[in-house]
Design a protein around this motif. Structure first.
Motif, PDB file in Angstrom:
ATOM      1  N   SER A  91      41.526 -43.219-107.608  1.00  0.00           N
ATOM      2  CA  SER A  91      40.896 -41.967-107.200  1.00  0.00           C
ATOM      3  C   SER A  91      41.005 -41.732-105.691  1.00  0.00           C
TER       4      SER A  91
ATOM      5  N   LYS B 286      42.984 -38.750-103.585  1.00  0.00           N
ATOM      6  CA  LYS B 286      42.335 -37.900-102.592  1.00  0.00           C
ATOM      7  C   LYS B 286      43.127 -37.900-101.286  1.00  0.00           C
TER       8      LYS B 286
ATOM      9  N   HIS C 106      36.012 -35.686-106.527  1.00  0.00           N
ATOM     10  CA  HIS C 106      36.931 -36.420-107.403  1.00  0.00           C
ATOM     11  C   HIS C 106      37.928 -35.430-108.012  1.00  0.00           C
TER      12      HIS C 106
END
Length: 157
Positions: free
Chosen positions: A22, A26, A40
């Motif tokens: 994750s 990003k 998220h």
């Protein structure tokens, strides 16, 4: 099936590992200096062909400031009677306006460390553990720079 069919499998494995992290998603998706505090990403598959490419180039580097990860498989050759080896290249680069972050390290250094965590000495690509080969700086042009990280997978013919 082709004896080099593993190349597609290797690339898919790398992409799936990247998409599973994750914070790495990003870092390549959000352009803000505080990318880790951003929401998220629900559908990380949208990064494929936008920020992540299963080949070494991207369609148009003249686009706006973005971050990218591209892949290559090169220098494949027989190694003994029943093995082959080559180089799996992972290219991470970003627009120079996106290098600075709020975290005390550059965006591209962060991406490099996350990719290395996902790849180095891990199983699932070739036989045995994936072997680190090299790390080099990588400049696409005067606006996009980063790193080229290579590993040497070994597999059966």
């Amino acid at each position: 099936m082709s004896f080099l069919k593993e190349i597609t499998d290797y690339k898919n494995t790398v992409i799936n590992r990247i998409l599973s992290d994750s914070d790495l998603c990003k870092a390549i998706s959000y352009n803000s200096n505080d990318f880790l505090s951003q929401p998220h990403i629900e559908d990380t598959s949208m990064l494929i062909y936008n920020n992540i490419y299963p080949y070494r180039f991207i369609p148009d580097i003249k686009i706006e400031a973005k971050s990218f990860i591209t892949l290559s498989c090169t220098d494949y050759r027989p190694s003994g009677n029943s093995f082959k080896n080559g180089l799996l290249g992972i290219y991470m680069f970003t627009h120079r306006d996106l290098f600075k972050t709020d975290y005390g390290y550059t965006r591209v250094d962060y991406v490099l460390s996350k990719v290395e965590e996902l790849m180095n000495s891990k199983n699932g690509i070739g036989i045995g553990r994936l072997s680190f080969n090299s790390l080099n700086e990588f400049a696409v042009n005067e606006k996009f720079q980063g790193y080229a990280l290579t590993y040497r997978p070994v597999d059966f013919n």
